[in-house]
Design an enzyme around this catalytic site. Sequence first.
Site, PDB file in Angstrom:
ATOM      1  N   GLY A  31      35.494  39.023  45.836  1.00  0.00           N
ATOM      2  CA  GLY A  31      36.258  40.328  46.073  1.00  0.00           C
ATOM      3  C   GLY A  31      36.939  40.512  45.141  1.00  0.00           C
ATOM      4  N   LEU A  33      38.091  42.999  44.067  1.00  0.00           N
ATOM      5  CA  LEU A  33      37.364  43.829  42.756  1.00  0.00           C
ATOM      6  C   LEU A  33      37.377  44.713  41.783  1.00  0.00           C
ATOM      7  CD1 LEU A  33      33.298  44.389  44.717  1.00  0.00           C
ATOM      8  CD2 LEU A  33      34.711  42.443  43.976  1.00  0.00           C
ATOM      9  N   HIS A  34      36.933  44.703  40.590  1.00  0.00           N
ATOM     10  CA  HIS A  34      37.569  44.815  39.172  1.00  0.00           C
ATOM     11  C   HIS A  34      36.102  45.072  38.475  1.00  0.00           C
ATOM     12  CE1 HIS A  34      37.634  40.852  37.049  1.00  0.00           C
ATOM     13  NE2 HIS A  34      38.103  40.694  38.022  1.00  0.00           N
ATOM     14  N   HIS A  37      33.585  42.570  37.632  1.00  0.00           N
ATOM     15  CA  HIS A  37      32.765  42.780  38.180  1.00  0.00           C
ATOM     16  C   HIS A  37      32.102  43.560  38.254  1.00  0.00           C
ATOM     17  CE1 HIS A  37      36.391  40.817  41.282  1.00  0.00           C
ATOM     18  NE2 HIS A  37      35.091  38.921  40.607  1.00  0.00           N
ATOM     19  N   GLY A 145      29.947  35.782  35.368  1.00  0.00           N
ATOM     20  CA  GLY A 145      30.173  36.782  34.571  1.00  0.00           C
ATOM     21  C   GLY A 145      30.329  35.040  33.559  1.00  0.00           C
ATOM     22  N   MET A 182      39.962  40.234  32.360  1.00  0.00           N
ATOM     23  CA  MET A 182      40.413  41.046  34.352  1.00  0.00           C
ATOM     24  C   MET A 182      40.356  39.762  35.314  1.00  0.00           C
ATOM     25  SD  MET A 182      38.513  44.496  33.993  1.00  0.00           S
ATOM     26  CE  MET A 182      39.005  45.882  33.436  1.00  0.00           C
TER      27      MET A 182
HETATM   28  P1  AMP Z   1      34.860  35.911  41.698  1.00  0.00           P
HETATM   29  O1  AMP Z   1      35.112  36.821  42.658  1.00  0.00           O
HETATM   30  O2  AMP Z   1      36.495  35.770  40.239  1.00  0.00           O
HETATM   31  O3  AMP Z   1      34.323  34.854  41.989  1.00  0.00           O
HETATM   32  O4  AMP Z   1      33.983  35.581  40.450  1.00  0.00           O
HETATM   33  C1  AMP Z   1      32.500  36.803  40.679  1.00  0.00           C
HETATM   34  C2  AMP Z   1      32.018  36.813  39.788  1.00  0.00           C
HETATM   35  O5  AMP Z   1      32.522  37.664  38.562  1.00  0.00           O
HETATM   36  C3  AMP Z   1      31.784  35.586  39.007  1.00  0.00           C
HETATM   37  O6  AMP Z   1      30.671  35.817  38.589  1.00  0.00           O
HETATM   38  C4  AMP Z   1      32.826  35.934  37.819  1.00  0.00           C
HETATM   39  O7  AMP Z   1      32.259  35.065  36.025  1.00  0.00           O
HETATM   40  C5  AMP Z   1      32.570  37.748  37.459  1.00  0.00           C
HETATM   41  N1  AMP Z   1      33.843  37.228  36.858  1.00  0.00           N
HETATM   42  C6  AMP Z   1      35.246  37.880  36.855  1.00  0.00           C
HETATM   43  N2  AMP Z   1      36.197  38.142  36.261  1.00  0.00           N
HETATM   44  C7  AMP Z   1      35.190  38.894  34.778  1.00  0.00           C
HETATM   45  C8  AMP Z   1      35.555  39.091  33.786  1.00  0.00           C
HETATM   46  N3  AMP Z   1      36.604  39.621  33.426  1.00  0.00           N
HETATM   47  N4  AMP Z   1      34.595  39.601  33.353  1.00  0.00           N
HETATM   48  C9  AMP Z   1      32.592  39.064  33.019  1.00  0.00           C
HETATM   49  N5  AMP Z   1      32.473  38.830  34.953  1.00  0.00           N
HETATM   50  C10 AMP Z   1      34.081  38.347  35.226  1.00  0.00           C
END
Ligand code: AMP
Length: 277
Positions: A31, A33-34, A37, A145, A182
Amino acid sequence: METLTTVAALRERVRAWQTEGLRVGFVPTMGFLHAGHGSLMALARPRCDRLVVSIFVNPLQFGPNEDLSRYPRDLAGDERLCAAEGVDVVFAPTDFYPPDRATTVAVAGLTEGLCGAARPGHFDGVTTVVARLFGVVQPQLAVFGEKDFQQLAVIRRMTTDLGLPVEIVGGPLIRDPDGLAMSSRNTYLSADERSRALSLSAALRAVVNAATAGERDVDTLRAAGRAALQVDRLDYFEIVDPGTLAPLATLDRPARVLVAGWIGRTRLIDNMAVPWI
Ligand code: AMP
């Protein structure tokens, strides 16, 4: 788009899709989210009939002194971003783990270095949550990601080793215009901390530039990168084989440079592909 908050409700929705023969895509998140995501959702959308995004701050992947209790949350904002990306279901469970859960999924080898060394138990938490999410959502496709480069490698290994029928797709790391990777955790940074956080991507770029200019010695490449860092504490700065994540002594193949460091109380990670020319 709908938001489902129980495992039972999600299972019921997935069962209905399965009887129609629909292909389910999945993007797991914590969550806040940016656009990073969002880019994963945009990658998944044309590859599936129904798209699920999970929002679950997984306690198992946080260490005892980490930021679980203050991890940022904004379900309404997350729902807006998901709706804009054409998501069908936001899965924000309140009852995710069985109270008597007794199973941990652990991947050996790939989890030992880098973030695994700096955050003991972290990847067991990640693989345990993703294995259960795969069991509940039963996607044909899941997108992760490259921001979390080691995590992506670990998830690929787990999926292969357990024979899970899920296609794993990696999405490129998305940056702010000034180069900062991000991250939901960027919200913790003060203005001064944010400007020092830019030194992570600058250090990675220094390595990429030196490699592009022909430097092959990994100690020299790492020194060029580390000189640019303005972190309060460095967890690691490594140049590794992108498949095995083993550190290289000489740049004798395309590689990956990865960094993790602390800016104040905030731990940030970043990585870039290192060309081999
Ligand atoms: P998180 O919410 O941080 O656990 O991330 C969820 C998913 O989003 C994971 O697969 C991350 O690698 C991906 N993600 C987070 N930040 C980025 C980013 N800046 N660029 C690409 N994918 C991202």
